[in-house]
Write an enzyme that holds these catalytic residues in place. Structure first.
Site, PDB file in Angstrom:
ATOM      1  N   HIS A  36      -2.928   3.033  -4.678  1.00 50.18           N
ATOM      2  CA  HIS A  36      -2.182   2.519  -3.463  1.00 50.18           C
ATOM      3  C   HIS A  36      -0.810   2.213  -3.596  1.00 50.18           C
ATOM      4  O   HIS A  36      -0.373   1.254  -3.198  1.00 50.18           O
ATOM      5  CB  HIS A  36      -3.005   1.527  -2.679  1.00 50.18           C
ATOM      6  CG  HIS A  36      -4.272   2.191  -2.073  1.00 50.18           C
ATOM      7  ND1 HIS A  36      -4.317   3.121  -0.934  1.00 50.18           N
ATOM      8  CD2 HIS A  36      -5.616   1.983  -2.281  1.00 50.18           C
ATOM      9  CE1 HIS A  36      -5.709   3.303  -0.667  1.00 50.18           C
ATOM     10  NE2 HIS A  36      -6.490   2.825  -1.448  1.00 50.18           N
ATOM     11  N   ASP A  43       0.660  -1.266   0.090  1.00 54.26           N
ATOM     12  CA  ASP A  43      -0.025   0.037  -0.068  1.00 54.26           C
ATOM     13  C   ASP A  43       0.891   1.056  -0.003  1.00 54.26           C
ATOM     14  O   ASP A  43       2.041   1.061  -0.016  1.00 54.26           O
ATOM     15  CB  ASP A  43      -1.057   0.106   1.151  1.00 54.26           C
ATOM     16  CG  ASP A  43      -2.437   0.713   0.905  1.00 54.26           C
ATOM     17  OD1 ASP A  43      -2.348   1.795   0.364  1.00 54.26           O
ATOM     18  OD2 ASP A  43      -3.346  -0.147   0.864  1.00 54.26           O
ATOM     19  N   GLU A  55      -9.947   2.504  -5.310  1.00 57.32           N
ATOM     20  CA  GLU A  55      -9.480   4.122  -4.807  1.00 57.32           C
ATOM     21  C   GLU A  55      -8.328   4.567  -5.703  1.00 57.32           C
ATOM     22  O   GLU A  55      -7.145   4.831  -5.160  1.00 57.32           O
ATOM     23  CB  GLU A  55      -9.245   3.927  -3.202  1.00 57.32           C
ATOM     24  CG  GLU A  55     -10.235   3.725  -2.302  1.00 57.32           C
ATOM     25  CD  GLU A  55     -10.027   3.647  -0.969  1.00 57.32           C
ATOM     26  OE1 GLU A  55     -10.942   4.247  -0.191  1.00 57.32           O
ATOM     27  OE2 GLU A  55      -9.001   3.394  -0.279  1.00 57.32           O
TER      28      GLU A  55
HETATM   29  C1  ACM Z   1     -11.036  -0.520   0.797  1.00 56.31           C
HETATM   30  O1  ACM Z   1     -11.217  -0.592   1.765  1.00 56.31           O
HETATM   31  N1  ACM Z   1     -10.197   0.397   0.017  1.00 56.31           N
HETATM   32  C2  ACM Z   1     -11.020  -1.750  -0.114  1.00 56.31           C
END
Ligand code: ACM
Ligand code: ZN
Length: 622
Positions: A268, A194, A334
Site C-alpha cells: 500500500h 496508502d 496485502e
Molecule cells: C485491511 O483491511 N487491509 C487491513
C-alpha cells in the site's frame, strides 16, 4: 379482601417493573458495570455549584461548567471543595475501588452529585453524567438518583479512520474524536498513508506530500465491476501539516484518546513510490502514479535496498516526534510478493539473510522496522499478515481477516487487537441486507445487530491466553466515503455497539433493550444536534411472508425516540404522507391475492429508515 390482593399485586408489579428497568431508564451507552437506582432526584439550577479537590479534577469540573453553559445557558460557579446545598463534586481520591485508571463511581442523590475517579476515570464519570442530563431545551434539569460503579472490559477500545482514500478536515477529525470520547473509546487509529494518497507532512521528504498527496482522479462506482472501471476525471488530494497533527494529538489527549499513526509498509505504498520511485524494486523503477483506483497493487517498497530502510527510519523519526503513542502501526497487510521475486536486491537480501522465501523477507522487513522503533522506546502494531514468515518478537497483531490471526498470535504469547471483518467490525460494510436501499459501499453485511452480538475475545483460547486480547476496534475505510456526512452515516448507530462490546460485561447484553431503548434514545440526541446517522428499520417486524387471509401487525416501535412510523398497503415506499402507525393494524387479502405491508420510521428531523415488508398471501378459494 379482593381489593387488598389487587393492591398487593399492583405493588409487586410496580417493584418488579422498577427493578427490571433500573438501567433501562438511564439509557447509558456503554451500559455500566453496576447501576442502582436511588430515590428522588438532583435538581441543577443557577444556585448549584461545581466542586473539585485538585487541579486535575478542576479540568473535568470546567468541562461540565462549559457544557451546562453551552447546552442550557446555565452558568454555574466553580469552587474548591464540596461544601454547599446543591453541589456536583469531582474528586480523585486514593481509594481501593478506583485502582484502575479508567474506572469511576458516580452517585446522584438529592442535593449532591459525586463523581470519583482518576484521570480518564473521572473524565468517563463526567461522560456518564452528561448522558443523564435531560435534553437540550428542557425547562428543569432533574437527574434521577442513582449510584453507578463502572470500569471497562478491555483496555484497548479503538476506532480507525482511513484518510488516504478520502480525507476530512481537521475540524471533522476532532469531531470524530469527540464521538469516540463520549462513548469511552480510547484509541484513534489514524490510517495516514496508502496507495491513493500520502497525508502526513514529512519535512525530510517533502515530495511525499508535494507529489504523493495528490491523485489525478478517483474511481467511481464499485471497483469489482470488472474491466468497466469508471473515473471522475477530477484531481483529488491534500495532507495534514505537522502543526495540524500536533493540534489533533493534543486535542485527543485532553479527551483521553491516544492517537496511533499508521504508516503502511511494505505494501500500500504507491503514493510514496510516486514521490520516491527509487524505493521500489529493480535498478530504475517507476515512474509511478498515485493510485486512482481501489485495490491492492504489486509495486511495494523494495526490501533489498538499504535506502528503503534509511528513508522509512527518517520518516518514522518525524512520526515519533509528532505522536507520543507508545504504539506505531506499520501496516504490513496485502503486500504482493511479485516484485520481490523478480528483484535482484530483494533476492540478494534473501540469500544473505538465509531466508526461505519472500514471506520470510516480509518478516525480515517488519522485524527490522520493529527493532528500530523498539530502540526508540516504541512498539509496533501490524495487520495479521505480519504473522507470515514469523512474527516480530514484540509485535502486537491486529486481527482483521477473521479471528484466526488473533488466535495464532495470542497462542504465541503476543498481544492482539481484534477487528475481525467477520464480526462486523468493518464499518465500511453495509448496514442492511437490502443492497438497493443503502448508499454505495464496499458490500458485505455488518449491521448493528451483528456488531452488538459479536464477542471480541475469540473462542478457542485458554483462560491464560485471554490476557493477550487487549481489546477491540472497528475500522472505517473510505474508498466509498467522500463526505463527512457519510462517515457519520457509516458510524452511527454502529459506534454504540462497538462501545458496548468494548466496555461492558458480556453478560449485560440484551439486544431488544439495547436497540429499542438505548440506541433509540441516543439516536434521538444525534437527531437533535444535526449529526448524520442511519435510521434503523422499524422495531417489531422483519421482512416476512405470511400465508393467511388476514394478519394483525402489533407493537411496532420507532427505532428513534420521538420518531413516527408510516406504512403503506399498496406496495409503494412509505413516507410521511402515508398512514401513520399508532396501534395494531389488521391487513387482509382476498382469496388468491396478496397484500403487501411496508413500514418505515421517520425521525423527528425527517430522516427516514429503509422499509420493512410483510407479504400476506391468501390461498386461492378451494
Ligand atoms: C485491511 O483491511 N487491509 C487491513
Ligand atoms: Zn526489491
Amino acid at each position: 379482601m379482593k381489593r387488598f390482593i389487587l393492591s398487593l399485586l399492583m405493588c409487586l408489579l410496580f417493584f418488579y417493573g422498577n427493578a427490571q428497568s433500573a438501567s433501562d431508564k438511564f439509557n447509558i451507552i456503554p451500559i455500566p458495570a453496576e447501576l442502582n437506582q436511588g430515590t428522588g432526584h438532583f435538581k441543577i439550577d443557577a444556585s448549584s455549584k461545581i466542586g473539585y479537590t485538585n487541579q486535575q479534577d478542576k479540568k473535568v469540573a470546567e468541562l461540565l461548567q462549559q457544557h451546562l453553559k453551552n447546552t442550557y445557558q446555565l452558568k454555574l460557579a466553580l469552587q474548591k471543595g464540596s461544601q454547599g446545598k446543591s453541589v456536583i463534586h469531582f474528586s480523585s481520591p486514593e481509594s481501593d475501588t478506583l485502582r484502575l485508571r479508567e474506572s469511576y463511581e458516580l452517585s446522584v442523590s438529592p442535593g449532591r452529585i459525586v463523581v470519583k475517579g482518576k484521570e480518564a476515570g473521572l473524565y468517563y464519570g463526567l461522560q456518564t453524567l452528561l448522558q443523564l442530563l435531560p435534553e437540550k431545551n428542557s425547562k428543569s434539569l432533574d437527574i434521577p438518583a442513582v449510584s453507578i460503579k463502572d470500569q471497562p472490559l478491555y483496555a484497548y477500545r479503538g476506532l480507525h479512520l482511513d484518510v488516504s482514500r478520502h480525507m476530512f478536515p481537521v475540524s471533522f477529525i476532532k469531531k470524530y474524536i469527540d464521538y469516540m470520547a463520549a462513548y469511552k473509546l480510547n484509541n484513534f487509529h489514524w490510517h495516514l498513508t496508502d496507495d491513493q494518497g500520502w497525508r502526513i507532512e514529512i519535512k525530510k521528504y517533502p515530495r511525499l506530500t508535494a507529489v504523493g498527496a495528490y491523485r489525478e482522479e478517483t474511481m467511481i462506482g464499485r471497483h469489482n465491476q470488472g474491466p468497466n472501471y469508471n473515473f471522475d476525471g477530477t484531481p483529488y488530494g491534500g495532507f495534514y501539516t505537522q502543526q495540524e497533527i500536533r493540534e489533533v494529538v493534543a486535542y485527543a489527549a485532553a479527551k483521553h484518546v491516544n492517537v496511533i499513526p499508521e504508516l503502511e509498509m511494505p505494501g500500500h505504498a504507491l503514493a510514496a513510490l510516486a514521490a520516491y520511485p527509487e524505493l521500489a524494486c529493480g535498478d530504475r523503477p517507476g515512474p509511478f502514479k498515485v493510485a486512482a483506483a481501489w485495490g491492492v497493487f504489486e509495486d511495494v517498497f523494495c526490501a533489498g535496498k538499504e535506502q528503503t530502510f534509511e528513508t522509512l527510519e527518517g520518516i518514522l523519526d518525524e512520526v515519533m516526534e509528532l505522536f507520543p503513542s507508545s504504539y506505531i502501526h506499520i501496516g504490513g497487510d496485502e503486500s504482493p510478493k511479485v516484485r520481490w521475486k523478480a528483484c535482484a536486491h530483494c533476492q540478494k537480501r534473501i540469500k544473505e539473510q538465509g531466508l526461505k522465501d519472500e514471506h520470510e523477507l516480509q518478516s525480515y522487513f517488519v522485524q527490522r522496522m520493529e527493532k528500530y522503533l523498539n530502540s526508540k522506546g516504541r512498539k509496533i502494531i501490524g495487520w495479521d499478515e505480519i504473522l507470515e514468515g514469523g512474527l516480530a518478537p514484540n509485535a502486537t497483531v491486529m486481527s482483521w481477516r477473521g479471528e484466526s490471526g488473533g488466535i495464532a498470535a495470542a497462542k504465541q504469547g503476543h498481544d492482539v487487537i481484534m477487528t475481525a471483518h467477520s464480526n462486523g467490525l468493518y464499518f465500511d460494510l453495509q448496514q442492511s441486507l437490502r443492497d438497493q436501499q443503502e448508499p454505495l459501499n464496499i458490500g458485505g453485511y455488518a449491521g448493528l445487530e451483528k456488531v452488538y452480538l459479536s464477542e471480541p475475545t475469540p473462542k478457542g483460547l485458554t483462560l491464560t491466553e485471554h490476557k493477550y486480547i487487549l481489546g477491540v476496534q472497528a475500522n472505517l475505510w473510505t474508498e466509498y466515503i467522500a463526505t463527512t456526512k457519510k462517515v457519520e452515516y457509516m458510524l452511527f448507530p454502529r459506534l454504540f455497539a462497538l462501545a458496548e462490546i468494548a466496555w461492558s460485561k458480556p453478560e449485560s447484553k440484551q439486544w431488544e433493550k439495547f436497540s429499542g431503548e438505548r440506541v433509540a434514545t441516543h439516536l434521538a440526541t444525534l437527531d437533535k444536534v444535526g449529526t448524520t446517522y442511519r435510521v434503523p428499520e422499524v422495531i417489531g417486524l422483519r421482512d416476512t411472508s405470511i400465508h393467511a387471509p388476514s394478519y394483525t401487525i402489533e407493537r411496532l416501535q420507532p427505532s428513534v425516540k420521538g420518531g413516527k412510523i408510516y406504512y403503506t398497503i399498496d406496495n409503494f415506499d412509505p413516507g410521511d404522507t402515508d398512514l401513520e402507525y399508532t396501534g395494531p393494524v389488521t391487513i387482509s387479502a382476498a382469496a388468491g391475492k396478496e397484500r403487501i405491508f411496508k413500514a418505515v420510521v421517520i425521525s423527528p428531523s425527517g430522516r427516514k429508515s429503509n422499509y420493512i415488508t410483510l407479504k400476506l398471501s391468501n390461498a386461492p378459494a378451494k
